[in-house]
Motif scaffolding. Structure first.
Motif, PDB file in Angstrom:
ATOM      1  N   VAL A  75      15.042  -6.089   0.142  1.00 19.80           N
ATOM      2  CA  VAL A  75      14.493  -4.716   0.128  1.00 19.80           C
ATOM      3  C   VAL A  75      15.207  -3.920  -0.964  1.00 19.80           C
ATOM      4  CG1 VAL A  75      14.248  -2.558   1.417  1.00 19.80           C
ATOM      5  CG2 VAL A  75      13.951  -4.722   2.598  1.00 19.80           C
ATOM      6  N   LEU A 154       8.990 -10.571   2.840  1.00 18.66           N
ATOM      7  CA  LEU A 154       8.402  -9.350   3.388  1.00 18.66           C
ATOM      8  C   LEU A 154       9.209  -8.128   2.930  1.00 18.66           C
ATOM      9  CD1 LEU A 154       6.110  -8.637   5.594  1.00 18.66           C
ATOM     10  CD2 LEU A 154       8.053  -8.237   7.097  1.00 18.66           C
ATOM     11  N   GLY A 155      10.527  -8.270   2.972  1.00 21.83           N
ATOM     12  CA  GLY A 155      11.430  -7.200   2.551  1.00 21.83           C
ATOM     13  C   GLY A 155      11.235  -6.839   1.084  1.00 21.83           C
ATOM     14  N   PHE A 157       8.479  -7.096  -0.648  1.00 19.99           N
ATOM     15  CA  PHE A 157       7.248  -6.305  -0.753  1.00 19.99           C
ATOM     16  C   PHE A 157       7.460  -4.906  -0.190  1.00 19.99           C
ATOM     17  CE2 PHE A 157       5.165 -10.300  -1.656  1.00 19.99           C
ATOM     18  CZ  PHE A 157       4.201  -9.906  -2.557  1.00 19.99           C
ATOM     19  N   LEU A 158       8.220  -4.818   0.903  1.00 15.30           N
ATOM     20  CA  LEU A 158       8.496  -3.510   1.493  1.00 15.30           C
ATOM     21  C   LEU A 158       9.182  -2.606   0.469  1.00 15.30           C
ATOM     22  CD1 LEU A 158       8.787  -1.496   3.847  1.00 15.30           C
ATOM     23  CD2 LEU A 158      10.856  -2.703   4.534  1.00 15.30           C
ATOM     24  N   PHE A 161       6.736  -1.391  -2.072  1.00 17.13           N
ATOM     25  CA  PHE A 161       5.846  -0.342  -1.557  1.00 17.13           C
ATOM     26  C   PHE A 161       6.585   0.994  -1.455  1.00 17.13           C
ATOM     27  CE2 PHE A 161       3.602  -3.940   0.948  1.00 17.13           C
ATOM     28  CZ  PHE A 161       2.925  -4.325  -0.197  1.00 17.13           C
ATOM     29  N   MET A 228      14.610  -0.187   7.816  1.00 15.88           N
ATOM     30  CA  MET A 228      14.894  -1.103   6.713  1.00 15.88           C
ATOM     31  C   MET A 228      15.733  -2.294   7.186  1.00 15.88           C
ATOM     32  SD  MET A 228      13.640   0.027   3.867  1.00 15.88           S
ATOM     33  CE  MET A 228      13.046   1.504   3.079  1.00 15.88           C
ATOM     34  N   SER A 253       9.049  -5.148  11.891  1.00 16.45           N
ATOM     35  CA  SER A 253       9.232  -5.269  10.432  1.00 16.45           C
ATOM     36  C   SER A 253       7.889  -5.393   9.738  1.00 16.45           C
ATOM     37  CB  SER A 253      10.090  -6.494  10.090  1.00 16.45           C
ATOM     38  OG  SER A 253      11.308  -6.437  10.759  1.00 16.45           O
ATOM     39  N   VAL A 254       7.021  -6.256  10.287  1.00 15.43           N
ATOM     40  CA  VAL A 254       5.700  -6.465   9.679  1.00 15.43           C
ATOM     41  C   VAL A 254       4.908  -5.154   9.738  1.00 15.43           C
ATOM     42  CG1 VAL A 254       3.507  -7.709   9.893  1.00 15.43           C
ATOM     43  CG2 VAL A 254       5.671  -8.927  10.225  1.00 15.43           C
ATOM     44  N   THR A 257       6.180  -2.632   7.210  1.00 14.33           N
ATOM     45  CA  THR A 257       5.767  -2.961   5.842  1.00 14.33           C
ATOM     46  C   THR A 257       4.310  -2.555   5.631  1.00 14.33           C
ATOM     47  OG1 THR A 257       7.283  -4.824   5.912  1.00 14.33           O
ATOM     48  CG2 THR A 257       5.675  -4.827   4.124  1.00 14.33           C
ATOM     49  N   PHE A 260       3.944   1.110   5.301  1.00 13.18           N
ATOM     50  CA  PHE A 260       4.363   1.574   3.979  1.00 13.18           C
ATOM     51  C   PHE A 260       3.339   1.230   2.914  1.00 13.18           C
ATOM     52  CE2 PHE A 260       8.419   3.523   4.636  1.00 13.18           C
ATOM     53  CZ  PHE A 260       8.520   4.303   3.496  1.00 13.18           C
ATOM     54  N   LEU A 261       2.659   0.085   3.075  1.00 11.73           N
ATOM     55  CA  LEU A 261       1.578  -0.258   2.149  1.00 11.73           C
ATOM     56  C   LEU A 261       0.491   0.823   2.240  1.00 11.73           C
ATOM     57  CD1 LEU A 261      -0.053  -2.106   0.236  1.00 11.73           C
ATOM     58  CD2 LEU A 261      -0.836  -3.353   2.237  1.00 11.73           C
TER      59      LEU A 261
END
Lengths: 535, 255
Positions: A75, A154-155, A157-158, A161, A228, A253-254, A257, A260-261
């Motif tokens: 992240v 995933l982090g 991409f987070l 975003f 986070m 978490s998913v 994310t 935030f997208l």
């Protein structure tokens, strides 16, 4: 999907700027390096870890800490990479970017941007994931690694975003903020830029990283309220075999994310095109031509005007902040990683200041190295003005030396106050420091004038890669030559060369090398004039 | 007769492209001299060679009797130049930039102050002079570049597309300024694609095509040479440069 890949590729190529023709031009190279780097680092780690660390418990602890750390690190890494990407792009270039007027939706824009950041991060990501996989196989924690790697991606991409939201909001806020803030906004921007670059550099310092990981893993469970950190908490709970909490934190978490997208798409939709900022800097009057205190050193009013212009460039341009960040970063790293021991030997105390001192040398060197290239296409202003090569060389030297001399002076005061060496040692250190500073500046200018890079779009670089490499090598050699007598006295030959003799030798070498570098810089400037405009 | 600029058999090429071929020009003092030509005809190269920014491969260029190569410092002192795209220090405010340019030319404080204030007022930049140039529009940057070229009262003005990006009022101001300076003996070389401007402003016009001088004279003389006495300068230009067959192209595009 095709448009997302095309968009990310365009952005990646723009960010790479004026990279020479050939293989390295394509962002696909990063992906290839990653594809090779991932299995290779995993294999090498698996093969050698037991030989490097004999204690199995320590290997297990390291692996656990690393796996917990990965998602939070990605992240952070993604945020830093995105910020650095934005950092060197001019706002006017961003506002006229073709991405702004191509038929692209906000979702495609955000996903394209995130993918672009992935291209750049991929070598580091593959290295981290590869090393952790090697450790995980060795310690039979492969299932945990799979979760860590998934949440790590995933982090990443987070982080991308999050930055899209920040960028959109900055686009909205900056114009009005800059208009209202004036000079104070410039100072805030400068310090933020320096802090950002220094943080980016420090996060790759292995000592700092190790200390931080240990602290992070120890305190993460108390920070469950920070979204986070949810991916890291999911891994921690998985290691503790708490499957229910693992599921909860993974789902959170998913969801976080995806939220935030959604937010980034909405904010980009609303505040898409960055507006070139308009900064008001009230100036009460038109200055009378003057050379002020620089007149004492033989500078004319014209040269003073050139110096003043370059100092304004240093403070006001975000692209220039990276050169100030170098010594700042080196000072911070020294303070973090080397413990100060007040009872240590004087020489140890002096050596403590060597890293910040070298940072100041680098500041002077880089400012001189980029002195000509930073003019950009506005160099035409100097070429059509009735200025001689000597005037420009003098002004460029002074502009690089002024801030670095102030910094070095402050450092020497610190050395005197904290290390309290004798007069002879202090004199030798002062002479060697200032001689090396002058030499580094002269070498920087003599190389920078031969290899300027005047390109302004899509990114500025100020000096060609070839020039930067030559300059670093030459500067290293020249500074080593200047400092050699004093270093030889301090470490090897104190009985053969007395300190006053070593100091005198340093001065003599500095005089010769500085003269040669100055002449080379002058020759380079005359050639630049003779060659004429090439842009 | 005294000449402000003389080109003697000047040629210049960029790698494989011949930008200027064996050009001979004599520009009289106090004249407004127009350079016309299609894109890539060599206009900007000719102007950059006058300023010394681009070196000719062969031939000599003189400005008020000074060789541009040998006496470059003397030439620069009497020259004002506005490039095709304004190249300004965007991190300075408009005022700081003009202040800097004036200092480079060694202007006294009171002269500098009065000229800057006068020009800022004329070009309606008062109130915007303390903004950083990065926030200026193209037209505002063009105005600042023009003021910077005029600050030291040059004897020769080289203006590459000076009116591009300017609003009609500012364009009119620049045209009037050029005329006024011509009355004071200042020579101006300007390029433009707007032929009405060339017709209205220039005392003499040269038409360049593929680096060569095709025709030279007043607009009336050019009409005469083209045997088109009642035509517009645009029609004359298209005939001389052989690019008048635009109708077929447009028809092809329409279909």
């Amino acid at each position: 999907m095709a448009s997302i890949f095309a968009l990310s590729s365009i952005r990646a190529k723009r960010a790479k700027g004026n990279i020479p023709k050939g293989f390295a031009k394509s962002p696909i190279v990063n992906m290839i390096v990653s594809v090779i780097g991932f299995p290779l680092s995993a294999f090498l780690t698996y093969l050698f870890i037991a030989r490097i660390i004999k204690n199995e418990a320590l290997i297990r602890l390291t692996c656990t800490q690393l796996l917990i750390f990965i998602p939070s690190f990605t992240v952070f890494l993604s945020i830093m990479f995105s910020l650095m990407f934005e950092f060197s792009q001019s706002s006017s270039a961003a506002s006229t970017d073709m991405i702004n007027w191509l038929p692209i939706g906000a979702t495609e824009y955000v996903l394209g941007s995130a993918l672009c950041i992935m291209y750049f991060m991929s070598p580091i990501l593959s290295l981290i994931l590869g090393v952790s996989l090697g450790l995980a196989i060795h310690t039979s924690m492969t299932s945990i690694w799979i979760l860590a790697a998934t949440l790590g991606l995933l982090g990443a991409f987070l982080g991308a975003f999050v930055i899209e939201v920040v960028r959109a909001l900055i686009n909205r806020a900056s114009a009005s903020l800059y208009k209202r803030g004036g000079k104070s906004t410039m100072v805030i921007r400068l310090f933020t830029s320096i802090l950002l670059i220094a943080t980016f550099s420090i996060m790759f310092n292995i000592n700092v990283l190790q200390t931080f990981i240990q602290w992070f893993v120890g305190s993460i469970s108390n920070a469950w309220f920070l979204p986070m950190l949810w991916p890291s908490l999911a891994i921690m709970k998985f290691i503790q075999a708490d499957l229910a909490q693992t599921m909860i934190y993974t789902l959170l978490s998913v969801t976080f994310t995806l939220v935030f997208l959604w937010i980034s798409v909405r904010t980009i939709e609303k505040y898409w095109v960055p507006v070139p900022v308009s900064i008001n800097l009230p100036s009460p009057k038109i200055n009378a031509p003057k050379n002020g205190f620089l007149g004492i050193f033989g500078f004319t009013a014209t040269e003073t005007a050139l110096i003043q212009k370059d100092l304004r460039s240093l403070i006001r341009r975000k692209e220039m902040a990276s050169w100030i960040a170098i010594p700042a970063m080196m000072c911070i790293v020294t303070i973090i990683t080397i413990p100060w021991n007040p009872t240590a030997h004087t020489m140890y105390k002096i050596l403590f200041f060597m890293t910040p001192g070298f940072g100041i040398l680098l500041l002077a060197f880089f400012l001189a190295l980029v002195g000509i290239g930073q003019e950009g296409r506005a160099f035409v202003n100097l070429m059509i003005a009735p200025l001689g090569a000597k005037q420009i060389v003098k002004a460029k030297l002074a502009a690089a030396l002024l801030p670095s001399t102030c910094a070095l002076f402050a450092l020497i005061v610190f050395v005197q106050a904290l290390a309290q060496p004798g007069l002879e040692v202090m004199l030798a250190v002062t002479v060697a420091s200032f001689a090396a500073l002058l030499e580094a500046t002269l070498v920087g200018l003599s190389v920078g004038v031969r290899y300027p890079d005047f390109a302004e779009l899509p990114r500025v670089r100020f000096v060609s890669q070839q020039g930067a490499l030559y300059g670093m090598a030459l500067m290293g050699a020249a500074v080593a030559a200047v400092c050699l007598p004093i270093l030889a006295h301090l470490f090897f030959l104190s009985r053969l060369i007395s300190l006053p003799v070593a100091t005198a030798l340093t001065l003599a070498i500095a005089a010769v090398t500085c003269y040669l570098s100055y002449q080379t810089a002058m020759l380079g400037m005359q050639q630049l004039y003779r060659r004429g405009l090439r842009f | 007769m005294e000449y402000a600029v003389v080109f003697e058999s000047v040629s210049k090429s960029f790698e494989r492209i011949q930008a200027v071929r064996n050009l001979n020009l004599e520009i009289e003092c106090g004249f407004v001299y127009g350079l016309l030509g299609p894109n890539g005809s060599g206009k900007s190269t000719v102007m950059k060679m006058v300023t010394g920014l681009v070196k000719p491969d062969s031939g000599r260029i003189y400005v008020h009797g000074f060789d541009v190569q040998r006496d470059s410092m003397k030439v620069k002192k009497i020259l004002g130049y506005v490039p095709e795209t304004p190249r300004l220090y965007e991190f300075l405010t408009g005022l700081e930039y003009l202040d800097f340019i004036a200092d480079i030319h060694g202007l006294d404080a009171h002269i500098k102050k009065s000229r800057i204030e006068e020009f800022l007022e004329v070009f309606e930049l008062e109130g915007r002079e303390n903004e950083m140039i990065s926030g200026y529009s193209h037209g505002m940057k063009q105005k600042i570049a023009i003021i910077a070229a005029l600050l030291h009262k040059p004897k020769l003005l080289v203006l590459d597309e000076p009116l591009s990006g300017l609003d009609p009022k500012s364009a009119r101001i620049v045209k009037n300024l050029i005329h006024k300076m011509a009355d004071d003996g200042v020579t101006t070389i300007m390029s433009t694609h707007v032929l009405e401007i060339a017709d209205a402003v220039c005392d003499k016009i040269t038409i360049l095509y593929q680096g060569e001088k095709l025709a030279e004279g007043t607009s009336a003389e050019l009409r005469e040479k083209a045997q088109m006495p009642n035509s517009t300068l645009e029609e004359v230009f298209l005939k001389i440069t052989g690019t008048n067959s635009t109708k077929e192209i447009i028809e092809a595009l329409d279909s």
